[in-house]
Motif scaffolding. Structure first.
Motif, PDB file in Angstrom:
ATOM      1  N   GLY A  13      -2.544 -26.518  21.335  1.00 16.17           N
ATOM      2  CA  GLY A  13      -2.342 -26.431  19.900  1.00 16.17           C
ATOM      3  C   GLY A  13      -3.676 -26.357  19.184  1.00 16.17           C
ATOM      4  N   ALA A  14      -3.639 -26.433  17.857  1.00 10.20           N
ATOM      5  CA  ALA A  14      -4.855 -26.281  17.053  1.00 10.20           C
ATOM      6  C   ALA A  14      -5.434 -27.607  16.613  1.00 10.20           C
ATOM      7  CB  ALA A  14      -4.551 -25.406  15.836  1.00 10.20           C
ATOM      8  N   GLY A  15      -4.884 -28.718  17.098  1.00 13.70           N
ATOM      9  CA  GLY A  15      -5.396 -30.022  16.709  1.00 13.70           C
ATOM     10  C   GLY A  15      -4.422 -30.767  15.811  1.00 13.70           C
ATOM     11  N   TRP A  16      -4.772 -32.027  15.534  1.00 12.31           N
ATOM     12  CA  TRP A  16      -3.876 -32.943  14.823  1.00 12.31           C
ATOM     13  C   TRP A  16      -4.579 -33.559  13.625  1.00 12.31           C
ATOM     14  CZ3 TRP A  16       0.553 -32.300  17.420  1.00 12.31           C
ATOM     15  CH2 TRP A  16       0.483 -32.002  18.789  1.00 12.31           C
ATOM     16  N   ALA A  17      -3.798 -33.942  12.625  1.00 21.17           N
ATOM     17  CA  ALA A  17      -4.295 -34.718  11.495  1.00 21.17           C
ATOM     18  C   ALA A  17      -3.418 -35.958  11.385  1.00 21.17           C
ATOM     19  CB  ALA A  17      -4.260 -33.907  10.208  1.00 21.17           C
ATOM     20  N   GLN A  30       8.017 -40.529  -7.786  1.00 20.07           N
ATOM     21  CA  GLN A  30       8.112 -41.624  -8.747  1.00 20.07           C
ATOM     22  C   GLN A  30       7.090 -42.708  -8.393  1.00 20.07           C
ATOM     23  OE1 GLN A  30      12.136 -42.995  -9.223  1.00 20.07           O
ATOM     24  NE2 GLN A  30      12.947 -40.950  -9.564  1.00 20.07           N
ATOM     25  N   ALA A  31       7.185 -43.235  -7.180  1.00 16.73           N
ATOM     26  CA  ALA A  31       6.153 -44.142  -6.685  1.00 16.73           C
ATOM     27  C   ALA A  31       4.907 -43.326  -6.360  1.00 16.73           C
ATOM     28  CB  ALA A  31       6.651 -44.892  -5.460  1.00 16.73           C
ATOM     29  N   ARG A  32       3.756 -43.999  -6.263  1.00 20.48           N
ATOM     30  CA  ARG A  32       2.473 -43.301  -6.061  1.00 20.48           C
ATOM     31  C   ARG A  32       1.752 -43.820  -4.822  1.00 20.48           C
ATOM     32  NH1 ARG A  32       0.636 -40.896 -10.652  1.00 20.48           N
ATOM     33  NH2 ARG A  32      -0.642 -39.771  -9.135  1.00 20.48           N
ATOM     34  N   VAL A  33       0.853 -43.008  -4.315  1.00 18.03           N
ATOM     35  CA  VAL A  33       0.019 -43.396  -3.181  1.00 18.03           C
ATOM     36  C   VAL A  33      -1.123 -44.271  -3.691  1.00 18.03           C
ATOM     37  CG1 VAL A  33      -1.533 -42.563  -1.363  1.00 18.03           C
ATOM     38  CG2 VAL A  33       0.593 -41.328  -1.871  1.00 18.03           C
ATOM     39  N   VAL A  34      -1.326 -45.440  -3.060  1.00 17.43           N
ATOM     40  CA  VAL A  34      -2.394 -46.361  -3.477  1.00 17.43           C
ATOM     41  C   VAL A  34      -3.544 -46.399  -2.472  1.00 17.43           C
ATOM     42  CG1 VAL A  34      -0.854 -47.774  -4.880  1.00 17.43           C
ATOM     43  CG2 VAL A  34      -1.194 -48.346  -2.461  1.00 17.43           C
ATOM     44  N   SER A  35      -3.318 -45.899  -1.264  1.00 20.72           N
ATOM     45  CA  SER A  35      -4.420 -45.730  -0.310  1.00 20.72           C
ATOM     46  C   SER A  35      -4.019 -44.692   0.720  1.00 20.72           C
ATOM     47  CB  SER A  35      -4.800 -47.046   0.377  1.00 20.72           C
ATOM     48  OG  SER A  35      -3.765 -47.507   1.206  1.00 20.72           O
ATOM     49  N   ILE A  36      -5.031 -43.986   1.246  1.00 20.10           N
ATOM     50  CA  ILE A  36      -4.777 -42.927   2.206  1.00 20.10           C
ATOM     51  C   ILE A  36      -5.860 -42.925   3.273  1.00 20.10           C
ATOM     52  CG2 ILE A  36      -5.984 -41.275   0.711  1.00 20.10           C
ATOM     53  CD1 ILE A  36      -4.246 -39.073   1.934  1.00 20.10           C
ATOM     54  N   ALA A  37      -5.439 -42.668   4.509  1.00 23.76           N
ATOM     55  CA  ALA A  37      -6.373 -42.458   5.609  1.00 23.76           C
ATOM     56  C   ALA A  37      -5.904 -41.236   6.377  1.00 23.76           C
ATOM     57  CB  ALA A  37      -6.427 -43.678   6.526  1.00 23.76           C
ATOM     58  N   ALA A  38      -6.832 -40.349   6.723  1.00 23.37           N
ATOM     59  CA  ALA A  38      -6.509 -39.149   7.495  1.00 23.37           C
ATOM     60  C   ALA A  38      -7.610 -38.935   8.524  1.00 23.37           C
ATOM     61  CB  ALA A  38      -6.393 -37.938   6.573  1.00 23.37           C
ATOM     62  N   LEU A  39      -7.225 -38.770   9.773  1.00 25.35           N
ATOM     63  CA  LEU A  39      -8.166 -38.571  10.871  1.00 25.35           C
ATOM     64  C   LEU A  39      -7.907 -37.213  11.499  1.00 25.35           C
ATOM     65  CD1 LEU A  39      -7.847 -42.072  12.593  1.00 25.35           C
ATOM     66  CD2 LEU A  39      -9.461 -41.394  10.800  1.00 25.35           C
ATOM     67  N   ALA A  40      -8.933 -36.371  11.561  1.00 20.68           N
ATOM     68  CA  ALA A  40      -8.814 -35.064  12.206  1.00 20.68           C
ATOM     69  C   ALA A  40      -9.110 -35.236  13.692  1.00 20.68           C
ATOM     70  CB  ALA A  40      -9.784 -34.079  11.576  1.00 20.68           C
ATOM     71  N   LEU A  41      -8.146 -34.842  14.528  1.00 15.71           N
ATOM     72  CA  LEU A  41      -8.263 -34.962  15.971  1.00 15.71           C
ATOM     73  C   LEU A  41      -8.230 -33.592  16.616  1.00 15.71           C
ATOM     74  CD1 LEU A  41      -7.307 -37.850  15.090  1.00 15.71           C
ATOM     75  CD2 LEU A  41      -5.992 -37.942  17.199  1.00 15.71           C
ATOM     76  N   GLY A  42      -8.982 -33.440  17.709  1.00 16.63           N
ATOM     77  CA  GLY A  42      -8.864 -32.240  18.503  1.00 16.63           C
ATOM     78  C   GLY A  42      -7.554 -32.255  19.264  1.00 16.63           C
ATOM     79  N   LYS A 172      -3.490 -40.443  21.938  1.00 15.46           N
ATOM     80  CA  LYS A 172      -4.154 -39.864  23.105  1.00 15.46           C
ATOM     81  C   LYS A 172      -3.407 -40.154  24.408  1.00 15.46           C
ATOM     82  CE  LYS A 172      -8.761 -39.052  24.971  1.00 15.46           C
ATOM     83  NZ  LYS A 172     -10.214 -39.314  24.803  1.00 15.46           N
ATOM     84  N   PRO A 173      -3.089 -41.428  24.747  1.00 11.70           N
ATOM     85  CA  PRO A 173      -2.315 -41.662  25.972  1.00 11.70           C
ATOM     86  C   PRO A 173      -0.881 -41.146  25.889  1.00 11.70           C
ATOM     87  CG  PRO A 173      -2.621 -43.726  24.781  1.00 11.70           C
ATOM     88  CD  PRO A 173      -3.501 -42.706  24.115  1.00 11.70           C
ATOM     89  N   VAL A 174      -0.323 -41.118  24.674  1.00 12.48           N
ATOM     90  CA  VAL A 174       1.035 -40.599  24.508  1.00 12.48           C
ATOM     91  C   VAL A 174       1.076 -39.109  24.841  1.00 12.48           C
ATOM     92  CG1 VAL A 174       2.737 -39.997  22.740  1.00 12.48           C
ATOM     93  CG2 VAL A 174       1.921 -42.336  22.911  1.00 12.48           C
ATOM     94  N   LEU A 175       0.091 -38.348  24.369  1.00 17.53           N
ATOM     95  CA  LEU A 175       0.040 -36.921  24.685  1.00 17.53           C
ATOM     96  C   LEU A 175      -0.157 -36.703  26.184  1.00 17.53           C
ATOM     97  CD1 LEU A 175      -2.178 -35.608  21.731  1.00 17.53           C
ATOM     98  CD2 LEU A 175       0.270 -35.188  22.080  1.00 17.53           C
ATOM     99  N   PHE A 176      -0.985 -37.535  26.799  1.00 18.44           N
ATOM    100  CA  PHE A 176      -1.189 -37.422  28.245  1.00 18.44           C
ATOM    101  C   PHE A 176       0.108 -37.692  28.991  1.00 18.44           C
ATOM    102  CE2 PHE A 176      -2.114 -39.290  32.395  1.00 18.44           C
ATOM    103  CZ  PHE A 176      -2.950 -38.323  32.944  1.00 18.44           C
ATOM    104  N   ARG A 177       0.836 -38.745  28.575  1.00 24.95           N
ATOM    105  CA  ARG A 177       2.111 -39.080  29.216  1.00 24.95           C
ATOM    106  C   ARG A 177       3.132 -37.970  29.012  1.00 24.95           C
ATOM    107  NH1 ARG A 177       4.392 -44.020  30.472  1.00 24.95           N
ATOM    108  NH2 ARG A 177       2.240 -44.596  30.949  1.00 24.95           N
ATOM    109  N   ALA A 178       3.137 -37.379  27.823  1.00 21.77           N
ATOM    110  CA  ALA A 178       4.074 -36.284  27.543  1.00 21.77           C
ATOM    111  C   ALA A 178       3.799 -35.088  28.440  1.00 21.77           C
ATOM    112  CB  ALA A 178       3.999 -35.886  26.071  1.00 21.77           C
ATOM    113  N   ARG A 179       2.518 -34.760  28.630  1.00 22.23           N
ATOM    114  CA  ARG A 179       2.178 -33.648  29.523  1.00 22.23           C
ATOM    115  C   ARG A 179       2.559 -33.984  30.967  1.00 22.23           C
ATOM    116  NH1 ARG A 179      -2.263 -33.062  25.763  1.00 22.23           N
ATOM    117  NH2 ARG A 179      -3.479 -34.621  26.874  1.00 22.23           N
ATOM    118  N   GLU A 180       2.318 -35.214  31.345  1.00 23.22           N
ATOM    119  CA  GLU A 180       2.626 -35.664  32.701  1.00 23.22           C
ATOM    120  C   GLU A 180       4.119 -35.566  32.994  1.00 23.22           C
ATOM    121  OE1 GLU A 180       0.791 -39.408  35.008  1.00 23.22           O
ATOM    122  OE2 GLU A 180       2.237 -39.976  33.472  1.00 23.22           O
ATOM    123  N   ARG A 181       4.937 -35.902  32.003  1.00 23.14           N
ATOM    124  CA  ARG A 181       6.395 -35.902  32.183  1.00 23.14           C
ATOM    125  C   ARG A 181       7.048 -34.608  31.713  1.00 23.14           C
ATOM    126  NH1 ARG A 181       8.402 -42.062  30.593  1.00 23.14           N
ATOM    127  NH2 ARG A 181       7.016 -43.150  32.056  1.00 23.14           N
TER     128      ARG A 181
END
Length: 329
Positions: A13-17, A30-42, A172-181
């Motif tokens: 794939g092209a990577g994950w956010a 109606q409700a609003r976002v009060v904090s945000i975190a985003a991590l760009a992953l390969g 990261k380990p979840v993706l590895f396990r998914a590929r393995e299975r």
């Protein structure tokens, strides 16, 4: 990436956010976002860059006892519009990932609409559904439970940055396990619409079963499945409760193979996926009553490697039309 539902874990794939938001309530728009975190992953799950900010929502911050953020703490913080440009660049070309992705994505889409921006997101993936497919044997699928399962320390639950970092470490380990299975990833398309008359809503991210049951199948229904013979494109396939794999994964595979998913059990149903040979109630029982074949989910998955091509509806219509024209002479 194409707009199909789901893909094999070993397909690049092209990577994950990885994204997490804390909000002032539960209703996007109606409700609003009060904090945000985003991590760009390969694509391998390694973090490449990140974004984190507290946000001034301009309204009461809501459940302070959950996210720990007070009006005083947020008063001098940036607005969503101040960080949306950086967020757009981080998301661009990546699949957005969250633990219950419908919640996080709907809030981000609503916030983007309020500032006249559009999120460059074509696909999302929910890690709740992905970990459910892996059958890890945990008591539940809460983030803190999965963190403990993988030996990851969670310092501040319901803190956007900590939750996003924990989810990135889990991925990261979840993706590895998914590929393995050889598990399919629940990578699903989204349509960029405007809020509320159409940016992405919870309804758009509803379970794929609801979407798939209304998708037109391009192939004619060839009739009932016969044991010992291959599946044929166009067959109508239903699901019972008595299966091991998740319904969402099975529906993805049904549609991808050119089969037709149906919510109904009737004389037109080709087969039902059911692991109980003699169910006493539900759709499996209805299928038995109508003589619809029951196929175990592991057997069904094996059959997917040898699905026979079906008769296209357009091809059939063209042939019928040609026959009608010939009959006129």
């Amino acid at each position: 990436m194409d707009q199909s539902w789901g893909r094999p874990a070993n397909e690049p794939g092209a990577g994950w956010a990885v994204v997490d938001v804390e909000t002032s309530g539960f209703r996007p728009g109606q409700a609003r976002v009060v904090s945000i975190a985003a991590l760009a992953l390969g694509d391998d799950g390694n973090v490449e860059h990140s974004l984190y900010s507290l946000l001034n929502p301009g309204v009461d911050p809501g459940p302070t006892h959950v996210h720990g953020l007070t009006a005083e703490m947020l008063a001098g913080q940036p607005r969503f519009g101040d960080i949306v440009g950086d967020l757009v660049e981080l998301l661009r070309g990546r699949t957005l990932v969250a633990h219950n992705v419908g919640f996080d994505y709907s809030f981000l889409a609503a916030e983007a609409e309020l500032v006249g921006a559009e999120l460059p997101v074509d696909t999302v993936m929910c890690t709740v559904e992905l970990t459910r497919r892996l059958d890890l044997g945990t008591d539940n699928l809460r983030l803190e439970t999965l963190a403990a399962h993988w030996g990851i320390t969670q310092m501040k639950p319901h803190d956007a940055l900590d939750d996003a970092m924990v989810l990135a470490q889990i991925l990261k380990p979840v993706l590895f396990r998914a590929r393995e299975r050889r598990v399919w990833l629940p990578v699903h398309p989204v349509t960029r619409r405007r809020w509320p008359n159409g940016a992405v809503t919870h309804d758009e991210l509803r379970p794929f079963k609801a979407v798939a049951s209304r998708l037109p199948c391009p192939y004619l229904n060839p009739g009932r499945y016969v044991e010992g013979r291959p599946l044929v494109q166009g067959m109508r396939v239903a699901l019972s409760a008595e299966v091991i794999r998740t319904h969402e994964e099975l529906v993805e595979r049904i549609v991808h193979a050119g089969l037709s998913y149906t919510d109904n059990i009737d004389l037109e149903t080709s087969l039902i996926i059911c692991n109980d040979p003699a169910p006493e109630h539900g759709k499996g029982y209805q299928a038995n009553e109508l003589g619809v074949p029951l196929v175990r989910d592991d057997e069904f998955m094996r059959h997917l490697g040898s699905v026979v091509g079906g008769t296209g509806i357009e091809e059939f219509a063209d042939a019928t039309l040609a026959g009608d024209q010939f009959a006129l002479f």
